[in-house]
Design a protein around this motif. Structure first.
Motif, PDB file in Angstrom:
ATOM      1  N   VAL A   4      90.105  53.932 -22.709  1.00 16.52           N
ATOM      2  CA  VAL A   4      89.238  54.075 -21.520  1.00 16.52           C
ATOM      3  C   VAL A   4      89.638  52.915 -20.607  1.00 16.52           C
ATOM      4  O   VAL A   4      89.100  51.821 -20.686  1.00 16.52           O
ATOM      5  N   GLY A  60      84.590  41.010 -20.205  1.00 10.94           N
ATOM      6  CA  GLY A  60      84.613  42.443 -20.506  1.00 10.94           C
ATOM      7  C   GLY A  60      83.317  42.811 -21.189  1.00 10.94           C
ATOM      8  O   GLY A  60      82.405  41.976 -21.307  1.00 10.94           O
ATOM      9  N   CYS A  61      83.258  44.033 -21.674  1.00 11.55           N
ATOM     10  CA  CYS A  61      82.034  44.495 -22.329  1.00 11.55           C
ATOM     11  C   CYS A  61      81.809  43.717 -23.633  1.00 11.55           C
ATOM     12  O   CYS A  61      80.671  43.478 -24.029  1.00 11.55           O
ATOM     13  N   GLN A  62      82.908  43.324 -24.283  1.00 11.93           N
ATOM     14  CA  GLN A  62      82.764  42.535 -25.511  1.00 11.93           C
ATOM     15  C   GLN A  62      81.896  41.297 -25.269  1.00 11.93           C
ATOM     16  O   GLN A  62      80.955  41.027 -25.992  1.00 11.93           O
ATOM     17  N   HIS A  72      78.318  42.150 -24.357  1.00 11.88           N
ATOM     18  CA  HIS A  72      77.491  42.323 -25.561  1.00 11.88           C
ATOM     19  C   HIS A  72      77.054  40.966 -26.101  1.00 11.88           C
ATOM     20  O   HIS A  72      75.901  40.751 -26.439  1.00 11.88           O
ATOM     21  N   HIS A 108      80.960  51.302 -30.850  1.00 11.25           N
ATOM     22  CA  HIS A 108      82.251  50.646 -30.636  1.00 11.25           C
ATOM     23  C   HIS A 108      82.277  49.344 -31.450  1.00 11.25           C
ATOM     24  O   HIS A 108      81.258  48.656 -31.576  1.00 11.25           O
ATOM     25  N   SER A 166      83.245  46.540 -30.819  1.00 10.50           N
ATOM     26  CA  SER A 166      82.900  45.300 -30.104  1.00 10.50           C
ATOM     27  C   SER A 166      81.446  44.889 -30.378  1.00 10.50           C
ATOM     28  O   SER A 166      81.103  43.714 -30.254  1.00 10.50           O
ATOM     29  N   ALA A 181      77.043  56.581 -23.799  1.00 10.34           N
ATOM     30  CA  ALA A 181      78.379  57.175 -23.894  1.00 10.34           C
ATOM     31  C   ALA A 181      79.199  56.470 -24.976  1.00 10.34           C
ATOM     32  O   ALA A 181      79.681  55.362 -24.776  1.00 10.34           O
ATOM     33  N   ALA A 222      79.601  50.707 -21.806  1.00 11.44           N
ATOM     34  CA  ALA A 222      80.878  50.181 -21.307  1.00 11.44           C
ATOM     35  C   ALA A 222      81.409  50.994 -20.128  1.00 11.44           C
ATOM     36  O   ALA A 222      81.838  50.451 -19.120  1.00 11.44           O
ATOM     37  N   PHE A 223      81.360  52.318 -20.289  1.00 12.26           N
ATOM     38  CA  PHE A 223      81.722  53.152 -19.129  1.00 12.26           C
ATOM     39  C   PHE A 223      80.562  54.072 -18.759  1.00 12.26           C
ATOM     40  O   PHE A 223      80.302  54.343 -17.590  1.00 12.26           O
ATOM     41  N   HIS A 259      85.848  46.690 -15.180  1.00 14.42           N
ATOM     42  CA  HIS A 259      87.274  47.070 -15.243  1.00 14.42           C
ATOM     43  C   HIS A 259      87.512  48.469 -15.815  1.00 14.42           C
ATOM     44  O   HIS A 259      88.662  48.849 -15.974  1.00 14.42           O
ATOM     45  N   LYS A 260      86.454  49.194 -16.099  1.00 11.81           N
ATOM     46  CA  LYS A 260      86.669  50.590 -16.507  1.00 11.81           C
ATOM     47  C   LYS A 260      86.384  51.488 -15.304  1.00 11.81           C
ATOM     48  O   LYS A 260      87.209  51.592 -14.409  1.00 11.81           O
TER      49      LYS A 260
HETATM   50  C1  LIG Z   1      81.993  52.217 -25.691  1.00 10.65           C
HETATM   51  C2  LIG Z   1      82.734  50.912 -25.569  1.00 10.65           C
HETATM   52  N1  LIG Z   1      82.081  49.756 -25.777  1.00 10.65           N
HETATM   53  C3  LIG Z   1      82.689  48.562 -25.665  1.00 10.65           C
HETATM   54  C4  LIG Z   1      84.016  48.474 -25.330  1.00 10.65           C
HETATM   55  C5  LIG Z   1      84.668  47.118 -25.218  1.00 10.65           C
HETATM   56  O1  LIG Z   1      84.903  46.861 -23.863  1.00 10.65           O
HETATM   57  P1  LIG Z   1      85.866  45.681 -23.373  1.00 10.65           P
HETATM   58  O2  LIG Z   1      87.226  46.078 -23.796  1.00 10.65           O
HETATM   59  O3  LIG Z   1      85.677  45.637 -21.907  1.00 10.65           O
HETATM   60  O4  LIG Z   1      85.420  44.419 -24.034  1.00 10.65           O
HETATM   61  C6  LIG Z   1      84.741  49.652 -25.100  1.00 10.65           C
HETATM   62  C7  LIG Z   1      86.183  49.596 -24.767  1.00 10.65           C
HETATM   63  O5  LIG Z   1      86.858  50.589 -24.572  1.00 10.65           O
HETATM   64  C8  LIG Z   1      84.083  50.901 -25.209  1.00 10.65           C
HETATM   65  O6  LIG Z   1      84.723  52.065 -24.992  1.00 10.65           O
END
Ligand SMILES: Cc1ncc(COP(=O)(O)O)c(C=O)c1O
Length: 466
Positions: free
Chosen positions: A79, A138-140, A143, A182, A184, A233, A262-263, A291-292
């Motif tokens: 993604v 990022g989403c990591q 979180h 996910h 993360s 999602a 995340a998205f 960034h997504k």
């Molecule tokens: C549902 C979901 N959560 C968390 C993440 C982690 O996001 P990031 O790579 O921006 O840390 C992703 C990455 O694809 C994701 O699809």
């Protein structure tokens, strides 16, 4: 300005526009291999310096063919969003201005642009206007930021001060998560010192949504500090947990509810998709990415927290050189980093380039294209739809035509087809394992994707299967 002044920057502009203009012509896959990249880029530490323009030209030459075409419209793997033109340009300027976006005092415009972009995002995503926020890598890390606030709050309610006393001897915290989460989420939990054993996966139904009965069972009597993480999602099929049903129950049990969006949280910006997210606004914290689907260049995650006191308490820091009197929002009070990039400029630019309706249009268009890709590929002889796209994600698998072919053969065939399609250079997909079966995951999150791109991708798959 002389010809040689800023020659490195001029070369970068030339190469950048050349790269973008060539996206439609170039293969989407990388055409180099590991050895070639190492040979071109490696060598001993340079003894003497090189002129900046030459450094840029050499860098472009040495990495040529070593980039995936994620910036273009025919990339549907993982993604991975693209970069809107103004967001990319603002990102360049962010580097040029080189502000340390930790404090208002270190970069006044960087602080204020983030204040404004944060407020705009809350409005677009229908989150509480009073929520605090942080722009992370990022989403990591979004979180991590949200769950650090959660840790502070849920332990605080038991009388435990995690900032003062850490986790040794604290009441154990349980973290209820979807079995489709996910990774993360697990990693954020680990970073926060809870340990993998605190994670309680809850079963999902056939549609990938947490089953409320299993959820109630996992909640138990709700005693002890509790955090719940729900999906807006999930990574494979874009499933939204039944927020309206789960969140009130979880909050009544004293849980902090965090959302991995995340998205999928971006679906809130679309009038036709918003209903999928109904009830998500009841949560305590939300993590998503710039960034997504927002198409801000890497890296940019976004964290939002209802309880701004818990958020600030878990992140803030004081030092002899940080003013105690706050003139404006200091990012260091809300973020896990100290020195940091001014991420607000690119987000602000993206939101201005799109506007409310442009963002909605980007979401809606991506969903139409994902649906078309999954439906058209799934209709081909030798293909099967595993999950129809209801948002921007869907799953297709490819069947081994041999008589008596097993699931393992279909899995192998699926990976072979993905690889063969990617080798055409016409489109790029990635695989996943969903409910024990290999599948090609289709994800559309790039503003550049057009109908023509979708047709080229479908034709590439047809050619491979044909
Ligand atoms: C549902 C979901 N959560 C968390 C993440 C982690 O996001 P990031 O790579 O921006 O840390 C992703 C990455 O694809 C994701 O699809």
């Amino acid at each position: 300005m002389t010809d040689t002044q800023f020659a490195g920057l001029h070369r970068a502009l030339y190469h950048a526009t050349d790269y973008l203009a060539g996206l439609d012509r170039r293969p989407v896959h990388a055409s180099t291999d590991l050895d070639l990249l190492r040979a071109r880029l490696g060598g001993d530490v340079p003894e003497s310096g090189t002129d900046p323009a030459r450094v840029i030209d050499d860098l472009v030459a040495a990495t040529a063919g070593g980039h995936l075409g994620c910036a273009g419209g025919r990339f549907y793997a993982w993604v991975i969003g693209g970069g809107l033109e103004s967001a990319v340009a603002a990102d360049w300027l962010t580097a040029v201005w080189d502000q340390n976006a930790a404090l208002y005092a270190c970069g006044p415009a960087a602080a204020v642009v983030e204040e404004v972009a944060g407020a705009w995002l809350k409005d677009l995503l229908g989150l509480p206007a009073t929520a605090s926020f942080a722009f992370t890598t990022g989403c990591q890390l979004a979180h991590f930021t949200c769950l650090a606030a959660a840790r502070h709050a849920v332990l605080g309610r038991t009388g435990w001060d995690v900032n003062a006393d850490g986790l040794f001897g604290s009441p154990p915290v349980r973290v209820l998560v979807s079995d489709q989460r996910h990774a993360s989420v697990d990693r954020a939990v680990r970073f926060l010192g809870f340990g993998d054993r605190s994670v309680v996966p809850v079963a999902t139904d056939v549609a990938g949504r947490i089953d409320p009965t299993a959820f109630a069972r996992a909640l138990g009597d709700g005693t002890g500090p509790l955090i719940v993480v729900l999906d807006a999602a999930d990574l494979n099929i874009g499933a939204f947990d039944p927020f309206g049903e789960l969140i009130p129950v979880a909050r009544a049990a004293g849980a902090w509810v965090h959302i991995d969006g995340a998205f999928g949280l971006m679906a809130r910006a679309s009038r036709t998709k918003r209903a999928l997210t109904a009830g998500v606004e009841l949560a305590d914290s939300w993590a998503t990415d710039g960034h997504k689907w927002l198409n801000v260049p890497f890296d940019c995650g976004l964290a939002f927290v209802r309880d701004r006191v818990a958020h600030r308490a878990s992140m803030t820091v004081s030092a002899s050189y940080i003013a105690a009197e706050k003139l404006a929002r200091d990012q260091i009070d809300w973020n896990p980093e100290w020195s940091r990039r001014g991420r607000g400029f690119a987000v602000y630019a993206a939101l201005r380039e799109l506007g409310r309706y442009g963002l909605e249009n980007l979401i809606d268009r991506s969903c139409v294209y994902a649906r078309t890709l999954v439906d058209e590929i799934g209709r081909m002889v030798g293909a099967e739809v595993l999950w129809e796209s209801r948002l921007n994600q869907g799953l297709v698998r490819f069947l081994d035509p041999s008589p008596g072919a097993t699931d393992a053969d279909h899995n192998a065939r699926t990976d072979q087809v993905i690889e063969a399609v990617n080798r055409t250079g016409e489109a790029f997909f990635s695989g996943t394992t969903w409910r024990g079966r290999r599948a090609m995951r289709v994800s559309v999150v790039n503003w550049r994707t057009t109908e023509d791109d979708v047709h080229r991708a479908v034709a590439a798959v047809a050619a491979v299967l044909g």
